[in-house]
Design an enzyme around this catalytic site. Structure first.
Site, mmCIF file in Angstrom:
data_model
loop_
_atom_site.group_PDB
_atom_site.id
_atom_site.type_symbol
_atom_site.label_atom_id
_atom_site.label_comp_id
_atom_site.label_asym_id
_atom_site.label_seq_id
_atom_site.Cartn_x
_atom_site.Cartn_y
_atom_site.Cartn_z
ATOM 1 N N ASP A 92 -1.322 8.750 -43.831
ATOM 2 C CA ASP A 92 -1.922 7.971 -42.950
ATOM 3 C C ASP A 92 -2.413 8.456 -41.546
ATOM 4 O O ASP A 92 -2.337 9.354 -41.459
ATOM 5 C CB ASP A 92 -0.925 6.708 -42.630
ATOM 6 C CG ASP A 92 0.126 7.256 -41.754
ATOM 7 O OD1 ASP A 92 0.903 8.199 -42.481
ATOM 8 O OD2 ASP A 92 0.629 6.527 -40.884
ATOM 9 N N GLU A 93 -3.514 7.982 -41.116
ATOM 10 C CA GLU A 93 -3.889 8.200 -39.834
ATOM 11 C C GLU A 93 -4.276 9.828 -39.589
ATOM 12 O O GLU A 93 -3.901 10.366 -38.428
ATOM 13 C CB GLU A 93 -2.966 7.833 -38.649
ATOM 14 C CG GLU A 93 -2.785 6.274 -38.736
ATOM 15 C CD GLU A 93 -1.805 5.630 -37.602
ATOM 16 O OE1 GLU A 93 -1.738 4.682 -37.157
ATOM 17 O OE2 GLU A 93 -0.597 6.439 -37.564
#
Length: 507
Positions: A310-311
């Protein structure tokens, strides 16, 4: 189903008839059975009431003076059970997990009245809606001891959660011993968010957590977050990571919170995301990933290893795709099923069968829905963790002292009133179940964790376990049933949030 609102059954059983009569605890001479669940029931009753029942045999007294526990694979679906409390008390599990969950239901039927402790009469047939019912604990932003994690396991497994996702690494620290890369714990585990003390789990610590969870029928899923959220790796091995990418959002948020910006090679104590990345085109990076996955796989009897994903805002998309395709294959080569956050679905060649974890909102934004769907196209499935309803670190109200608000404010009713199969345009069969994550930026102690997790974890437990179409699967029924869990949580020393939405009871 006849289920008075006053009865403390959460999650709601598949089928239940609950009456007004009670069997006094004082009349019960013991518990019959050879399952580990027998001792768990005896311990649970003792902690709640101070009365310690003995193990019994059939000859110790009449049938209505004992509680009988046994396994019958034909009794229910996997993890299911039947429970009868009347002139006699019996729990029949389809398997050991079902027997354990039947015990948890019986402990909810144990109530104190004017005439003392007793078991409310009931006839219950129960089994879960979803096979995957998980909670996540972030032990990286803030670290929690083995004993604290075990307490968390007790509290969540009692609600019939069967997976514990441990977020073991992030920008703020590395929390698991890896023999082949010893500096990870020597250098990168010392601090936490806000400059608080860090810590890590030795291999024996981790084994203890896994064993404790397994005894409560929870599968541990370790997560090593890659290729972003990796600043801590660079504290130990600077050659493995790129220099931080200081995007405008990170700079502005750090200034607003009065937090430092990340500096390569130095511990990071802020909360900002998206600035870190491992070096995608260095073969030594994959040697590192392979070693970490191998050692984790040796420690983890469960089938999954979570690789994060993620991210990764500091990683160019083409590089990200290269990395996650290789990383998911490395997990498969280690004999495990890869799990990854939904962004990993952007990569065309992720390993077949990779499980996706959707953390977008209940109304998908950007390319989130397409990324999630790709896991299914590749032969995998999805775990639903919609951030605006299932993230346990969101504030209950805008002025609540703990938690964040980037995904919204999530009160108990909002946590309860969502449907995991309606978020994405996919067949119901693509949804494995639900996971409720707790990120620990603001949770400095286990008490803080409990305030954020309870009672909202009970809402997620009911969504994951109980039939969607049951007449009592309503907010009004849930809030009344939830209210009666207060005495159980108080006995267990769980520092739950007494939300004003719930008419809490003392008995």
């Amino acid at each position: 189903m006849v289920l008075p609102h006053s009865m403390p059954l959460v999650p709601l059983p598949h089928s239940a008839t609950v009456g007004d009569d009670r069997t006094p605890l004082a009349r019960i001479v013991g518990v019959i059975g050879d399952s580990p669940a027998v001792e768990q029931l005896i311990d649970g009753i003792s902690k709640r009431t101070g009365v310690r029942l003995a193990r019994s045999t059939e000859s110790d007294g009449p049938a209505d003076s004992t509680i009988s526990l046994r396994i019958d694979p034909d009794a229910a679906a996997a993890e299911g059970y039947t429970l009868t409390v009347g002139s006699s008390t019996e729990i029949v599990g389809a398997d050991e997990a079902g027997l354990y969950y039947g015990v948890q239901t019986l402990l909810q039927l144990l109530r104190e009245g004017d005439d003392g402790w007793g078991l409310t009469h009931a006839s219950i047939s129960d089994a879960p809606r979803f096979p995957r019912r998980g909670v996540m604990l972030d032990v990286t932003r803030h670290f929690f001891s083995v004993a604290e994690v075990e307490k968390f396991i007790d509290a969540t497994s009692a609600l019939k959660f069967n997976h514990l996702h441990l977020h073991l690494t992030d920008d703020q620290g590395w929390r698991i011993q890896i023999d082949s890369w010893p500096k990870l714990t020597e250098r990168a585990s010392l601090t936490a968010a806000g400059g608080d003390p860090g810590g890590f789990y030795s291999k024996d610590d981790y084994r203890a957590i896994v064993s404790y969870a397994a005894a409560r029928h929870m599968v541990v899923i370790p997560e090593i977050d890659l290729p972003g959220h990796t600043h801590a790796i660079g504290v130990a091995y600077p050659e493995l990571v790129e220099a931080p990418v200081l995007n405008d959002g990170l700079v502005a948020e750090s200034a607003r919170l009065g937090q430092p910006l990340p500096v390569k090679g130095e511990p990071y104590v802020g909360w900002g995301v998206g600035h870190s990345s491992v070096r995608i085109h260095e073969e030594r990076t994959y040697d590192f990933v392979r070693d970490v996955v191998r050692e984790l796989a040796e420690l983890t009897p469960g089938p999954y290893i979570h690789i994060g994903g993620d991210e990764s805002l500091g990683t160019p998309q083409a590089d990200f795709d290269v990395f996650v395709e290789r990383a998911t294959e490395i997990v498969v080569e280690a004999g495990k099923i890869p799990v990854a956050w939904h962004e990993v679905g952007a990569a065309a060649g992720i390993a077949e069968g990779t499980i996706g974890q959707y953390w977008g909102k209940t109304t998908p934004e950007g390319t989130h829905a397409e990324e999630a769907a790709h896991f299914v196209e590749r032969g995998g499935a999805l775990i639903m963790s919609a951030a605006d309803v299932a993230y346990l670190d969101m504030k209950y109200s805008s002025d609540f002292p703990l938690g964040l608000t980037w995904a919204g404010v999530v009160d108990v009713r909002k946590a309860y009133e969502w449907e995991p199969t309606e978020v994405l345009d996919l067949p119901d069969s693509a949804i494995l179940g639900v996971e409720a994550p707790l990120w620990s930026e603001t949770a400095r102690t286990i008490r803080d964790v409990e305030q954020l997790v309870f009672p909202r974890a009970a809402a997620q437990a009911e969504i994951a376990w109980s039939p969607r179409s049951a007449p009592e699967r309503t907010w009004e029924s849930f809030r009344s049933r939830l209210a009666t869990l207060a005495p159980l949580w108080e006995t267990a020393d769980i520092d739950f949030h007494r939300s004003e939405e719930i008419p809490w009871t003392d008995r």
